[in-house]
Design a protein around this motif. Structure first.
Motif, PDB file in Angstrom:
ATOM      1  N   ASN A  30       0.830  -1.198   0.000  1.00  0.00           N
ATOM      2  CA  ASN A  30       0.000   0.000   0.000  1.00  0.00           C
ATOM      3  C   ASN A  30       0.863   1.247   0.000  1.00  0.00           C
ATOM      4  O   ASN A  30       2.086   1.188   0.168  1.00  0.00           O
ATOM      5  CB  ASN A  30      -0.996  -0.011   1.168  1.00  0.00           C
ATOM      6  CG  ASN A  30      -0.333  -0.087   2.528  1.00  0.00           C
ATOM      7  OD1 ASN A  30       0.891  -0.129   2.656  1.00  0.00           O
ATOM      8  ND2 ASN A  30      -1.142  -0.113   3.571  1.00  0.00           N
ATOM      9  N   ILE A  32       0.525   5.977   0.085  1.00  0.00           N
ATOM     10  CA  ILE A  32      -0.256   7.189   0.310  1.00  0.00           C
ATOM     11  C   ILE A  32      -0.067   8.134  -0.879  1.00  0.00           C
ATOM     12  O   ILE A  32       1.034   8.289  -1.400  1.00  0.00           O
ATOM     13  CB  ILE A  32       0.184   7.875   1.625  1.00  0.00           C
ATOM     14  CG1 ILE A  32      -0.251   7.040   2.828  1.00  0.00           C
ATOM     15  CG2 ILE A  32      -0.359   9.295   1.731  1.00  0.00           C
ATOM     16  CD1 ILE A  32      -1.753   6.891   3.003  1.00  0.00           C
ATOM     17  N   LEU A  67       1.396   8.040   8.756  1.00  0.00           N
ATOM     18  CA  LEU A  67       0.525   9.126   8.285  1.00  0.00           C
ATOM     19  C   LEU A  67       0.918  10.460   8.914  1.00  0.00           C
ATOM     20  O   LEU A  67       0.929  11.496   8.245  1.00  0.00           O
ATOM     21  CB  LEU A  67      -0.947   8.806   8.588  1.00  0.00           C
ATOM     22  CG  LEU A  67      -1.574   7.672   7.767  1.00  0.00           C
ATOM     23  CD1 LEU A  67      -2.985   7.374   8.251  1.00  0.00           C
ATOM     24  CD2 LEU A  67      -1.581   7.991   6.276  1.00  0.00           C
ATOM     25  N   TYR A  84      -5.185   7.069  -1.195  1.00  0.00           N
ATOM     26  CA  TYR A  84      -4.552   5.818  -0.762  1.00  0.00           C
ATOM     27  C   TYR A  84      -4.389   4.906  -1.971  1.00  0.00           C
ATOM     28  O   TYR A  84      -5.236   4.889  -2.878  1.00  0.00           O
ATOM     29  CB  TYR A  84      -5.452   5.162   0.292  1.00  0.00           C
ATOM     30  CG  TYR A  84      -5.023   3.792   0.754  1.00  0.00           C
ATOM     31  CD1 TYR A  84      -3.964   3.636   1.640  1.00  0.00           C
ATOM     32  CD2 TYR A  84      -5.691   2.643   0.318  1.00  0.00           C
ATOM     33  CE1 TYR A  84      -3.572   2.374   2.072  1.00  0.00           C
ATOM     34  CE2 TYR A  84      -5.312   1.385   0.753  1.00  0.00           C
ATOM     35  CZ  TYR A  84      -4.251   1.254   1.628  1.00  0.00           C
ATOM     36  OH  TYR A  84      -3.865  -0.004   2.050  1.00  0.00           O
ATOM     37  N   HIS A  86      -3.480   0.809  -3.164  1.00  0.00           N
ATOM     38  CA  HIS A  86      -3.441  -0.567  -2.679  1.00  0.00           C
ATOM     39  C   HIS A  86      -3.207  -1.527  -3.845  1.00  0.00           C
ATOM     40  O   HIS A  86      -3.749  -1.341  -4.933  1.00  0.00           O
ATOM     41  CB  HIS A  86      -4.774  -0.912  -1.995  1.00  0.00           C
ATOM     42  CG  HIS A  86      -4.718  -2.168  -1.185  1.00  0.00           C
ATOM     43  ND1 HIS A  86      -4.367  -2.179   0.151  1.00  0.00           N
ATOM     44  CD2 HIS A  86      -4.943  -3.469  -1.529  1.00  0.00           C
ATOM     45  CE1 HIS A  86      -4.394  -3.432   0.597  1.00  0.00           C
ATOM     46  NE2 HIS A  86      -4.732  -4.225  -0.393  1.00  0.00           N
ATOM     47  N   VAL A 103      -8.737   2.568   5.339  1.00  0.00           N
ATOM     48  CA  VAL A 103      -7.756   3.664   5.257  1.00  0.00           C
ATOM     49  C   VAL A 103      -8.343   4.797   4.423  1.00  0.00           C
ATOM     50  O   VAL A 103      -8.200   5.979   4.753  1.00  0.00           O
ATOM     51  CB  VAL A 103      -6.408   3.179   4.666  1.00  0.00           C
ATOM     52  CG1 VAL A 103      -5.421   4.346   4.596  1.00  0.00           C
ATOM     53  CG2 VAL A 103      -5.818   2.056   5.494  1.00  0.00           C
ATOM     54  N   VAL A 116      -9.092   6.406  -3.825  1.00  0.00           N
ATOM     55  CA  VAL A 116      -8.389   5.153  -3.560  1.00  0.00           C
ATOM     56  C   VAL A 116      -8.037   4.561  -4.919  1.00  0.00           C
ATOM     57  O   VAL A 116      -8.913   4.420  -5.788  1.00  0.00           O
ATOM     58  CB  VAL A 116      -9.246   4.162  -2.738  1.00  0.00           C
ATOM     59  CG1 VAL A 116      -8.543   2.813  -2.647  1.00  0.00           C
ATOM     60  CG2 VAL A 116      -9.513   4.711  -1.341  1.00  0.00           C
TER      61      VAL A 116
END
Length: 202
Positions: A30, A32, A67, A84, A86, A103, A116
């Motif tokens: 994952n 950010i 974070l 985010y 993933h 998240v 996402v």
């Protein structure tokens, strides 16, 4: 949210995420997304990305620490967390799982335009044959019912800022550039490894 909102990801932010996933092909990974919402409020500009974890993704203390560190670093540059990323463990898994949603929910509380991105392994695998210019990720946003929904695959709502990004990505794949990507797991194991990856595209 109106249908006019678009998402634009910078080439290096995009490539860093995909290389991170390629470095850990047998694991879920994952990351950010960092950036800003444009002054007109119609584009979420994803200017950078930070690879997070490749093992035990759901450990809350590490996630919270990462974070905070990310937010503290980028706020000085006028940027904030906007989403985010993933990649699922299994190649054939195209579902947005509960961890990614959780998240995403956390980021959404601070930024309703949060995105996402889910790696599309099938599209990534076919990239060298198709020469497709669209991102090898799926875009999820929250709709009026506050459920994460896959945004249409017509390619209009998520674009890469630099049209030749996939050509550059394929070049990095051919040289196994993923070996140079550092994530928070690597940094926690050896603090001399920089999670900001400042040398990655030098």
């Amino acid at each position: 949210m109106g249908g006019e909102l678009r998402y634009e990801i910078a080439q290096n932010a995009y490539i860093k995420l995909v290389l991170h996933a390629l470095k850990h092909k047998t694991s879920a990974v994952n990351g950010i997304l960092v950036g800003r919402v444009s002054p007109k409020n119609d584009v979420v500009e994803i200017t950078d990305s930070v690879p997070l974890f490749h093992s035990q993704l759901g450990l809350l203390p590490q996630l919270e620490i990462s974070l905070i560190l990310i937010e503290e670093h980028f706020v000085t540059k006028g940027l904030s967390i906007v989403g985010y990323f993933h990649a699922n463990e299994r190649f054939d898994d195209h579902e947005l799982g509960s961890l990614a949603k959780n998240v995403g929910d956390h980021i959404y509380r601070y930024l309703p335009q949060a995105a996402v991105l889910l790696l599309d392994n099938k599209k990534l695998g076919a990239l060298s044959k198709t020469k497709d210019r669209s991102p090898v990720v799926q875009l999820y946003t929250k709709d009026a019912s506050r459920i994460w929904k896959l945004v249409g695959s017509d390619g209009n709502q998520l674009t890469i800022k630099e049209p030749s990004a996939n050509v550059v990505l394929l070049d990095h794949i051919s040289t196994e550039k993923w070996e140079d990507v550092v994530d928070f797991d690597d940094h926690l194991d050896d603090i001399s490894k920089d999670w900001l990856n400042p040398e990655l595209f030098k």
